[in-house]
Design a protein around this motif. Sequence first.
Motif, PDB file in Angstrom:
ATOM      1  N   PRO A 567       0.768  -1.116   0.148  1.00 51.69           N
ATOM      2  CA  PRO A 567      -0.106   0.218  -0.031  1.00 51.69           C
ATOM      3  C   PRO A 567       0.802   1.465  -0.098  1.00 51.69           C
ATOM      4  N   VAL A 568       0.209   2.312  -0.623  1.00 48.41           N
ATOM      5  CA  VAL A 568       1.219   3.544  -0.479  1.00 48.41           C
ATOM      6  C   VAL A 568       0.331   4.783  -0.244  1.00 48.41           C
ATOM      7  N   VAL A 569       0.781   5.618   0.611  1.00 45.80           N
ATOM      8  CA  VAL A 569       0.289   7.044   0.800  1.00 45.80           C
ATOM      9  C   VAL A 569       1.176   7.931   0.298  1.00 45.80           C
ATOM     10  N   MET A 570       0.325   8.770  -0.819  1.00 48.76           N
ATOM     11  CA  MET A 570       1.303   9.739  -1.557  1.00 48.76           C
ATOM     12  C   MET A 570       0.584  11.355  -0.854  1.00 48.76           C
ATOM     13  N   VAL A 571       1.629  12.250  -0.675  1.00 51.87           N
ATOM     14  CA  VAL A 571       1.165  13.412  -0.119  1.00 51.87           C
ATOM     15  C   VAL A 571       1.850  14.548  -1.283  1.00 51.87           C
ATOM     16  N   GLY A 572       1.131  15.219  -1.896  1.00 53.41           N
ATOM     17  CA  GLY A 572       1.545  16.036  -2.939  1.00 53.41           C
ATOM     18  C   GLY A 572       0.693  17.231  -3.038  1.00 53.41           C
ATOM     19  N   PRO A 573       0.485  18.491  -2.221  1.00 57.16           N
ATOM     20  CA  PRO A 573      -0.215  19.456  -2.569  1.00 57.16           C
ATOM     21  C   PRO A 573       0.413  20.353  -3.858  1.00 57.16           C
ATOM     22  N   GLY A 574      -0.585  21.157  -4.432  1.00 51.98           N
ATOM     23  CA  GLY A 574       0.077  21.965  -5.510  1.00 51.98           C
ATOM     24  C   GLY A 574       0.509  20.906  -6.677  1.00 51.98           C
TER      25      GLY A 574
END
Length: 727
Positions: A567-574
């Motif tokens: 499983p993956v968590v991606m954090v990418g604002p803008g």
Amino acid sequence: MLLKARLCGYQYVSRPKRLLVLLFTKASFYNMPCEAAAHFLILYGSQRGQAQSIAEEICQQAAEHGLTADINCLSKHDKYNLDSESRPVVFVVSTTGDGDPPDTALKFVRKIKNKSLPHDHLSHLRYALLGLGDTNYANFCNGGKTIDSYLQKLGAKHFYATGHADDGTGLEVVVDPWIEGLWDALKKTFSTMSTSDQQTHRDCTQDNYHQNASDQEKNLEVDLHLLKLSEVDSPKGETVTSDSSATEIGSTTLVASLKESVPPLSESVLNVPALPPSYLEVLLVGTENVEETVLPDKDGYLEVPISKAVQLTQDDAVKTAILLELEISEQEEVYQPGDAFDILCPNRASEVEELLLKLDLQKQKNCTVQVNLLKNTSKKAAKVPLHIPQNGSLQFILTWCLEIRSSPKKAFLRALVDFTQNASEKRRLLELCSKQGSADYNSFVRDSNVCVLDLLRAFPSCRPPLSLLLEHLPKLQPRAYSAASSSLQHPGKVHLVFNVVEFPARPEHPARKGLCTGWLVDHVSSILEARGTAPASERPGTSALPKVHVRARPSSTFHLPSDPRVPVVMVGPGTGVAPFIGFLQQREKEREANQETTFGEMWLFFGCRHKDKDFLFREELERFVHNGTLSHLIVCFSRDEPDAVETVNRPTYVQHNLILHAKNVARILLKEKGCLYVCGDAKNMAKDVNDTLLEIIGNELQLDKLDAMKIVAGVREDKRYLQDIWS
Ligand code: FAD
């Protein structure tokens, strides 16, 4: 009269004492035998030239302390041999990427990492290390720390404490005192090491003698000049504040600027860096009919058409985000989502023109530039910079090879003094590079992003020769952009997304756009579409597509896990969402092709200012959710008014949403050995996310911050906490 030793540039001495020191320095030179100059070795690992220039500065200053040094890049393995090195070694190492050593040091790191080496392999080695980094990024100074720890593991010993300099607050804050303390540490080391162990590499030749002597005379001139300036009477009845940039005199507040100083700085005796020796000789050949120099397809760069340019944000959004589609089919560029592409961009034509005007070289802009090493230069290891092509036209070199927007270093300011006519301009330039003027330098040069052109505007009597610019301006660096596509979904193409960077006007310079993003937005203006219009290449009458030089910049770690079940968590604002669009396109295609396979959860934490203005890739992300590619899309809007139904405590930034989903984040990372990817702004977001992660792990496992940090460090070590961040 000839003098050999020079005053140390940064040693503060009050005025009466200074004269004594000058005399003392002279006397000690005459008593010093040639062989007394002890030798040490400087090795640098530089990515963008900072570590190299600091290493060169150390090398230059060595003579002032009666020492001599050999200097080499860590990549020049044939030029040094640590296995048998008996001299003290000084390392200057920068950090790049995700806390990696610079490319030039990679082979060296591999060598000292070799597990088959005995633990006392380098026990003979005495060394000092200066690491360069930026606390805005994770893994601060990790390039230097990595080398330091492997040297220690092999038994090497420090003769001086390691320095960690932070570009975020100003490298010189640590670098200057570190260098100042180095000399005593070296002298102590020499006195404890057997002299027979020391290799004497250089003779005290007559040439060296004269060169150093004439340098000393130049320095002396500056000292005396400063002495005179400092003898001006102080204004009466003044209150001097501790802030050197604002002073109250009676009821008037004097405020410093790039051009003007205020007391106490304006009245101080100054300690300035040694004059950097000139080392290039530049010839301009021919004036007419010189063919325009073109960018060679070298270093792996390819010129590719931009087939599409789409504005992803509304016109009234705070920032403008643009998607470019590059045709890379013919060149068979292969990339994976998570890789980036380097783009070559030119300096702005108007700035190049103005620079030529200021240098009085407008008529020679088409001349061929021939660059050679100056005979008898006293610069150690001097070489013609590799980024300056032989026989390129002057205009080409100023446009494509030199970072003319870079902030001038103190050594450059010092060198400019000697080409400035006006006495008060000279004095101000000296102040800005002096130890006493450090705060002014930080505020009016470094933090204001002043470039050489801004200086030439502010100091009109300064007319440096072209050679000085070629000596001091760094290489124009390519800009990297993360692939925002998967080649499974867009064969033969790559998508890049960028924000047009805007710098507002300041007293020191006019408003301007980021170099590359400002150029790109102009470059694609003929094909730029608003969202939803037909692709430019399909529109009739579209003229030749704009082109750009690109080169793939593969990431070693920032890729989807090889096991699709993870499983993956991606954090990418803008625009930080860019690589995750690539991940999701890839995963969407893989799911289509392998319907029996089990795929791990995918979480995306996205954030922007306004739902209706800058929610990048909204439709595509909703499609991923709809077809099950994306398990959870968690979005926040930092500037939208809360809806009536929303609480006042609604999440504003991605880290707030991470807290709200803390249980799942902890489960994925700790129990299911999943991956956390963070992409985007290094200055605030990545740090906040890291702090939030510590909080989540600490709460989940009931640990204090230190133990939570250890767990996070372990996850990072396993390459399951990965960052692709930029400022
Ligand atoms: P520059 O002219 O280089 O200015 C950028 C920086 O210089 C500013 O942040 C500031 O620190 C300083 N600066 C220069 N002049 C001034 C001034 N007058 N006032 C204040 N500060 C100033 N960016 C994206 O948008 N999308 C991406 O997908 C992306 N991916 C990247 C991937 C990697 C691996 C890396 C390393 C970077 C990535 N970047 C991305 C960042 C990108 O490479 C550029 O740094 C960015 O676009 C700015 O470039 P520029 O030439 O327009 O700005």
